[in-house]
Design an enzyme around this catalytic site. Structure first.
Site, PDB file in Angstrom:
ATOM      1  N   ASP A  11       0.858  -1.180   0.000  1.00 52.03           N
ATOM      2  CA  ASP A  11       0.000   0.000   0.000  1.00 52.03           C
ATOM      3  C   ASP A  11       0.896   1.232   0.000  1.00 52.03           C
ATOM      4  O   ASP A  11       2.103   1.141   0.259  1.00 52.03           O
ATOM      5  CB  ASP A  11      -0.909  -0.012   1.233  1.00 52.03           C
ATOM      6  CG  ASP A  11      -1.832   1.201   1.316  1.00 52.03           C
ATOM      7  OD1 ASP A  11      -2.284   1.674   0.260  1.00 52.03           O
ATOM      8  OD2 ASP A  11      -2.093   1.681   2.434  1.00 52.03           O
ATOM      9  N   SER A  12       0.285   2.373  -0.239  1.00 51.41           N
ATOM     10  CA  SER A  12       1.031   3.627  -0.176  1.00 51.41           C
ATOM     11  C   SER A  12       1.456   3.959   1.246  1.00 51.41           C
ATOM     12  O   SER A  12       2.316   4.819   1.456  1.00 51.41           O
ATOM     13  CB  SER A  12       0.173   4.769  -0.717  1.00 51.41           C
ATOM     14  OG  SER A  12      -0.995   4.927   0.074  1.00 51.41           O
ATOM     15  N   TYR A  43      -0.281   8.406  -2.203  1.00 51.92           N
ATOM     16  CA  TYR A  43      -0.305   8.179  -3.639  1.00 51.92           C
ATOM     17  C   TYR A  43      -1.456   8.949  -4.295  1.00 51.92           C
ATOM     18  O   TYR A  43      -1.382   9.295  -5.472  1.00 51.92           O
ATOM     19  CB  TYR A  43      -0.517   6.686  -3.939  1.00 51.92           C
ATOM     20  CG  TYR A  43       0.703   5.797  -3.822  1.00 51.92           C
ATOM     21  CD1 TYR A  43       1.905   6.251  -3.289  1.00 51.92           C
ATOM     22  CD2 TYR A  43       0.645   4.479  -4.256  1.00 51.92           C
ATOM     23  CE1 TYR A  43       3.005   5.407  -3.191  1.00 51.92           C
ATOM     24  CE2 TYR A  43       1.734   3.635  -4.170  1.00 51.92           C
ATOM     25  CZ  TYR A  43       2.915   4.091  -3.635  1.00 51.92           C
ATOM     26  OH  TYR A  43       4.001   3.242  -3.539  1.00 51.92           O
ATOM     27  N   GLY A  44      -2.501   9.177  -3.538  1.00 51.43           N
ATOM     28  CA  GLY A  44      -3.739   9.696  -4.119  1.00 51.43           C
ATOM     29  C   GLY A  44      -3.668  11.085  -4.698  1.00 51.43           C
ATOM     30  O   GLY A  44      -4.543  11.489  -5.457  1.00 51.43           O
ATOM     31  N   CYS A  74      -4.472  -1.081  -2.117  1.00 51.45           N
ATOM     32  CA  CYS A  74      -4.541   0.366  -2.321  1.00 51.45           C
ATOM     33  C   CYS A  74      -5.404   0.608  -3.545  1.00 51.45           C
ATOM     34  O   CYS A  74      -5.049   0.172  -4.648  1.00 51.45           O
ATOM     35  CB  CYS A  74      -3.128   0.926  -2.529  1.00 51.45           C
ATOM     36  SG  CYS A  74      -3.043   2.684  -2.930  1.00 51.45           S
ATOM     37  N   ASN A  75      -6.541   1.258  -3.367  1.00 46.86           N
ATOM     38  CA  ASN A  75      -7.417   1.532  -4.500  1.00 46.86           C
ATOM     39  C   ASN A  75      -6.734   2.422  -5.527  1.00 46.86           C
ATOM     40  O   ASN A  75      -6.912   2.257  -6.738  1.00 46.86           O
ATOM     41  CB  ASN A  75      -8.701   2.198  -4.001  1.00 46.86           C
ATOM     42  CG  ASN A  75      -9.584   1.268  -3.207  1.00 46.86           C
ATOM     43  OD1 ASN A  75     -10.464   0.608  -3.741  1.00 46.86           O
ATOM     44  ND2 ASN A  75      -9.342   1.206  -1.904  1.00 46.86           N
ATOM     45  N   THR A  76      -5.924   3.382  -5.057  1.00 43.26           N
ATOM     46  CA  THR A  76      -5.238   4.296  -5.967  1.00 43.26           C
ATOM     47  C   THR A  76      -4.238   3.552  -6.840  1.00 43.26           C
ATOM     48  O   THR A  76      -4.217   3.718  -8.067  1.00 43.26           O
ATOM     49  CB  THR A  76      -4.518   5.394  -5.170  1.00 43.26           C
ATOM     50  OG1 THR A  76      -5.475   6.139  -4.421  1.00 43.26           O
ATOM     51  CG2 THR A  76      -3.764   6.326  -6.094  1.00 43.26           C
ATOM     52  N   CYS A 187     -10.842   3.709   0.110  1.00 42.01           N
ATOM     53  CA  CYS A 187      -9.397   3.774   0.340  1.00 42.01           C
ATOM     54  C   CYS A 187      -9.144   2.918   1.574  1.00 42.01           C
ATOM     55  O   CYS A 187      -9.885   3.026   2.559  1.00 42.01           O
ATOM     56  CB  CYS A 187      -8.958   5.221   0.563  1.00 42.01           C
ATOM     57  SG  CYS A 187      -7.227   5.404   1.116  1.00 42.01           S
ATOM     58  N   HIS A 189      -7.040   3.163   3.845  1.00 40.38           N
ATOM     59  CA  HIS A 189      -6.829   3.983   5.039  1.00 40.38           C
ATOM     60  C   HIS A 189      -8.158   4.289   5.738  1.00 40.38           C
ATOM     61  O   HIS A 189      -8.206   4.435   6.962  1.00 40.38           O
ATOM     62  CB  HIS A 189      -6.156   5.309   4.674  1.00 40.38           C
ATOM     63  CG  HIS A 189      -4.702   5.222   4.345  1.00 40.38           C
ATOM     64  ND1 HIS A 189      -4.247   4.770   3.128  1.00 40.38           N
ATOM     65  CD2 HIS A 189      -3.594   5.539   5.068  1.00 40.38           C
ATOM     66  CE1 HIS A 189      -2.922   4.806   3.109  1.00 40.38           C
ATOM     67  NE2 HIS A 189      -2.499   5.275   4.275  1.00 40.38           N
TER      68      HIS A 189
END
Length: 257
Positions: A11-12, A43-44, A74-76, A187, A189
């Site tokens: 993930d970011s 990242y977003g 991570c969706n981004t 997300c 997070h």
């Protein structure tokens, strides 16, 4: 690739540890290697090219460590890099997307009003536009970028209830929440804010995320290719992070269940 090789998850930053927890629950015999790229978070708010470059670097690292599959927690990064990663690597690549279908399905055929919270990049990528197009004719879907929620987690401020409540109130202020059916935590997070969201919206509003579906999909993929771990003892979870700050390791451990 040995069946007992680890699953790589990245993930970011810290959000992906929520996915690690779900995978460990779904597949308790599997070893999991998690890498949080907190040094480059978030990242977003980056460009697609930046996210692809960072994602490839982390993926190369986890594959060098022997990962038999990669989960982009991570969706981004999924939006920006998943397809390119599938073209580059021979192991399974499991991505994530905001759980919009799940939210719409909760209406059992009735039109739904859904707010999708995510990072700015996730919401502007073609992948999400295509997902939204599948449901927007029958449902009202609002996009809500929430970059501050990523920063709060990465700064270790998630326990600052006043800060979190004020931030959520700011983001949700434009909406008539009495008309909303679901809020999608798009997300990883944001799953740490579930209780905060629950307290901030009416009781009838569903709070949904994609962590459980991702873990089940990973299970199905590994089972289909006969790559499930062959051991009777629980697997291990190893956390790593690109940030040199020792506080990040302690923060990561605090999110691990």
């Amino acid at each position: 690739m040995p069946n007992n090789a680890p699953i790589g998850v990245f993930d970011s930053g810290m959000g992906g540890i929520s996915v690690v927890n779900q995978i460990h629950q779904e597949l308790p015999q599997e070893d999991i290697l998690f890498f949080g790229d907190s040094a480059n978070a978030p990242y977003g708010t980056r460009s697609t090219a930046d996210v692809q470059k960072l994602s490839f670097a982390v993926a190369d690292h986890l594959i060098d460590l022997g990962a038999k599959a990669l989960v982009i927690a991570c969706n981004t990064a999924t939006s920006a890099a998943a397809q390119a990663m599938r073209e580059r690597y021979s192991i399974p690549i499991i991505g994530m997307e905001p759980a919009l279908k799940l939210a719409c399905d909760l209406g059992h055929g009735e039109p739904q009003h859904v707010i999708v919270t995510a990072t700015p990049l996730t919401l502007r990528e073609k992948k999400f536009a295509a997902l939204m197009e599948r449901f927007s004719a029958e449902h009202k879907i609002d996009k809500l970028p929430c970059p501050k929620l990523v920063e709060i987690v990465e700064n270790g401020q998630i326990q600052d209830a006043d800060l979190v409540r004020a931030t959520l109130a700011e983001y949700l202020a434009p909406f008539d929440l009495s008309s909303v059916n679901s809020i999608v935590l798009g997300c990883t997070h944001f799953t740490y804010y579930r209780d905060y969201f629950r307290a901030a919206v009416p009781e009838h509003v569903h709070i949904v995320d994609g962590n459980d579906g991702t873990a089940r999909h990973l299970h199905d993929v590994l089972e289909r290719i006969n790559a499930l771990a062959e051991r009777d003892t629980p697997g291990s979870v190893t956390l790593d992070n690109s940030s040199p700050d020792p506080r990040m390791r302690a923060l990561g451990e605090s999110f691990l269940q």
